[in-house]
Design an enzyme around this catalytic site. Structure first.
Site, PDB file in Angstrom:
ATOM      1  N   ASN A 134       0.878  -1.303  -0.049  1.00 24.42           N
ATOM      2  CA  ASN A 134      -0.049  -0.053  -0.106  1.00 24.42           C
ATOM      3  C   ASN A 134       0.762   1.377  -0.122  1.00 24.42           C
ATOM      4  OD1 ASN A 134      -2.703   1.770   0.584  1.00 24.42           O
ATOM      5  ND2 ASN A 134      -1.303   2.119   2.174  1.00 24.42           N
ATOM      6  N   ASP A 227      -8.273   5.715   0.117  1.00 24.59           N
ATOM      7  CA  ASP A 227      -6.988   5.149  -0.743  1.00 24.59           C
ATOM      8  C   ASP A 227      -5.813   5.573   0.127  1.00 24.59           C
ATOM      9  OD1 ASP A 227      -4.695   5.188  -2.533  1.00 24.59           O
ATOM     10  OD2 ASP A 227      -5.875   6.354  -4.141  1.00 24.59           O
ATOM     11  N   ASP A 233       1.849   7.249  -0.205  1.00 25.95           N
ATOM     12  CA  ASP A 233       0.904   6.289  -0.708  1.00 25.95           C
ATOM     13  C   ASP A 233       1.181   6.006  -2.156  1.00 25.95           C
ATOM     14  OD1 ASP A 233      -1.684   4.825  -0.193  1.00 25.95           O
ATOM     15  OD2 ASP A 233      -2.341   6.219  -1.709  1.00 25.95           O
ATOM     16  N   ASP A 235       0.365   4.733  -5.868  1.00 25.72           N
ATOM     17  CA  ASP A 235      -0.585   4.734  -7.068  1.00 25.72           C
ATOM     18  C   ASP A 235      -0.473   3.568  -7.793  1.00 25.72           C
ATOM     19  OD1 ASP A 235      -2.215   5.342  -8.965  1.00 25.72           O
ATOM     20  OD2 ASP A 235      -1.410   7.356  -9.515  1.00 25.72           O
ATOM     21  N   ASP A 264      -1.699  -7.133   3.197  1.00 26.69           N
ATOM     22  CA  ASP A 264      -1.721  -6.010   4.080  1.00 26.69           C
ATOM     23  C   ASP A 264      -2.752  -4.957   3.711  1.00 26.69           C
ATOM     24  OD1 ASP A 264      -1.011  -5.021   6.657  1.00 26.69           O
ATOM     25  OD2 ASP A 264      -0.069  -3.374   5.446  1.00 26.69           O
ATOM     26  N   HIS A 268      -7.276  -0.037   1.237  1.00 30.82           N
ATOM     27  CA  HIS A 268      -6.700   1.348   0.718  1.00 30.82           C
ATOM     28  C   HIS A 268      -5.939   1.065  -0.512  1.00 30.82           C
ATOM     29  CE1 HIS A 268      -7.059   2.125   4.990  1.00 30.82           C
ATOM     30  NE2 HIS A 268      -6.482   1.059   5.218  1.00 30.82           N
ATOM     31  N   GLU A 295      -6.160  -8.981   4.203  1.00 33.99           N
ATOM     32  CA  GLU A 295      -6.704  -8.317   5.433  1.00 33.99           C
ATOM     33  C   GLU A 295      -7.647  -7.172   5.099  1.00 33.99           C
ATOM     34  OE1 GLU A 295      -4.947  -5.650   9.292  1.00 33.99           O
ATOM     35  OE2 GLU A 295      -4.246  -5.206   7.056  1.00 33.99           O
TER      36      GLU A 295
END
Length: 519
Positions: A134, A227, A233, A235, A264, A268, A295
């Protein structure tokens, strides 16, 4: 808009394969129950060995217990030497390169990891890799780019005007160079950051350079759009990102000999990419049986259902709703109605999609997802996931091994007895006797090669500990005339009548497992 809604609704009426019926749950050829084991806690470190060496030493014991799969902590290089790997810096560095202040990871070196995986395979135990896809942390330098701050509780609402910031988004991997992967990450590969180095200000900054797509729409709708979780974070719509993560997934299985993944924080991550990622890796390794568990952290079964359908049977899901029920049972104690313990859970609605668990590294006291199942109900909780014929259970290291975070010697001893009962007795159809708010039971009828068992458990605390519950349960006419014995700390005998019925008991706030005395 309406086309997407119709497609989403249609998913609820489209059947998909049950993952636990086709995925590999352990080496082939065994008739014993499979069992997953999470081999770490949040703060775990061994006093004299690396974690990988500790795992290697424990493999024979785990195999003897009947463990068929071990979920290991993220093996990748973290943003700092003691990072757990969830602060992912370089997925391709398994403790091989001098980066972020160390060659080894918190868990050990690459060589130690690969040796432990080899020994596990020799003992009939499969390895599951914790895939942290993520976000990234620990960038090597900052870049200047345009962002728009957004509200913490509604990421679809801007919290200010567009501006330039200096964000930690440049990942050059100077210690690894071009080995394994040549991708150098920069702000083009991310959707957001949470820190402006120029003003030393923390906020959620959506990257708003020209041509950027903003948030992915294929994520959870909590906070408007979920997100962004933490760090920098990723993309997952960027072609270079997709290529690198797909290559890594194939490489990590080939390198370690692992047979699957724990994914994991999937709520998101762009779910369309995640499904493609699983499908492509399955195709590359030449088998549908690759194990995947996702998860999605929510205590609401209704919230999880759309994701289960979106994944089309490509992954099992951790049964967080069941975990939350177990947590409530431990906090409410005698006030909790045990007959409701499986209400609104994955294991009740879709048992072959459900990975059941009692606790994990995130649920402990003071942790981010604190929802700890207290010792007053811990053994009862494990009896419910280990001995019933529904779902696939995962044992938590912190509940069985001595550790500073959560260990209780008596609880661990009783869990060990339950694990042994799962291996020897918990087979065949499950028949429930949920007769009383404070006392429930169930029977496993056994199969051609394994004896069944009768299980009774209590959460009664408002009375003497010597209070004895009794339940009349049928273990099958084929057991008529046999004597059942207890295998836990309470000892006793139950005579089965000509119709297969017996009166089974347990003391208040305990678990009792009964099986034929011939065993």
């Amino acid at each position: 808009m309406f086309a997407k809604l119709r497609a989403w609704i249609a998913g609820f009426f489209t059947s998909y394969p049950s993952p636990l019926l086709y995925m590999r749950l352990g080496p082939e050829g065994s008739n014993d129950n499979p069992l997953m084991f999470q081999f770490f806690t949040w703060d775990c470190l061994h006093e004299r060995l690396s974690w990988w060496k500790h795992f290697e030493e424990e493999i024979p014991r785990l195999a003897e217990l009947g463990v068929t799969q071990v979920w290991l902590p993220p093996p990748n290089k973290a943003a700092e030497p003691k990072g757990r790997g969830y602060d992912a810096y370089d997925l391709w560095d398994l403790g091989e390169f001098d980066q972020k202040g160390s060659i080894k990871t918190r868990w050990g070196t690459r060589e130690e990891l690969l040796q432990a995986c080899k020994v596990a395979k020799e003992h009939g135990i499969d390895i599951l890799i914790d895939a942290v896809l993520n976000h990234k942390l620990g960038a090597d330098k900052t870049e200047t780019f345009r962002v728009i701050p957004v509200h913490e509780t509604n990421r679809l609402r801007d919290a200010g005007h567009a501006r330039n910031i200096k964000g930690w988004t440049a990942f050059d991997f100077p210690g690894r160079g071009d080995k394994y992967s040549t991708l150098r990450w920069n702000h083009e590969h991310f959707t957001a950051v949470d820190w402006d180095q120029e003003t030393r200000t923390k906020a959620i900054y959506r990257i708003a350079e020209q041509g950027r797509k903003g948030w992915s729409r294929n994520v959870d709708t909590e906070h408007g759009n979920y997100d962004y979780l933490l760090g920098t974070d990723i993309d997952h719509r960027h072609p270079a990102v997709q290529e690198d993560l797909l290559a890594w997934g194939k490489w990590i299985l080939e390198t370690t000999g692992a047979t699957g993944f724990r994914l994991d924080a999937i709520k998101h991550i762009d779910r369309k990419f995640m499904v493609r990622w699983i499908e492509d890796i399955r195709l590359a390794i030449g088998g549908k049986s690759m194990f995947v568990v996702a998860e999605y952290w929510s205590g609401s079964y209704k919230a999880i259902v759309p994701y289960m359908h979106a994944f089309k049977g490509e992954a099992a899901f951790f049964d967080v709703p069941l975990h939350m029920n177990l947590n409530r049972a431990s906090t409410q104690r005698s006030r909790y109605d045990l007959r409701k313990i499986f209400e609104d859970t994955i294991v009740r609605a879709r048992p072959n999609d459900s990975i059941t668990f009692v606790d994990n590294h995130d649920t402990g006291i003071g942790r981010t997802l604190e929802s700890w199942v207290d010792d007053n109900f811990k053994v009862q909780a494990y009896a419910l996931i280990l001995l019933r014929g529904h779902g696939y259970p995962c044992i938590f290291y912190g509940d069985l091994y001595h550790n500073k975070e959560s260990y209780n010697e008596n609880t661990a001893r009783n869990i060990s007895l339950l694990i042994g009962a799962r291996k020897k007795f918990a087979y065949g159809a499950t028949e429930d006797y949920f007769a009383h708010p404070n006392c429930i039971g169930f029977v496993r009828k056994g199969d051609a090669t394994h004896t069944g068992c009768a299980v009774i458990l209590s959460n009664k605390e408002d009375g003497p500990s010597t209070y004895l519950h009794e339940l009349r349960m049928n273990v099958g006419i084929e057991n008529a005339g046999k004597t059942y014995r207890s295998i836990m700390t309470q000892h006793g005998r139950v005579q089965i009548d000509a119709s297969g019925w017996g009166i089974f008991s347990c003391f208040a706030n305990t678990v009792q497992v009964w099986t034929t005395s011939e065993e």
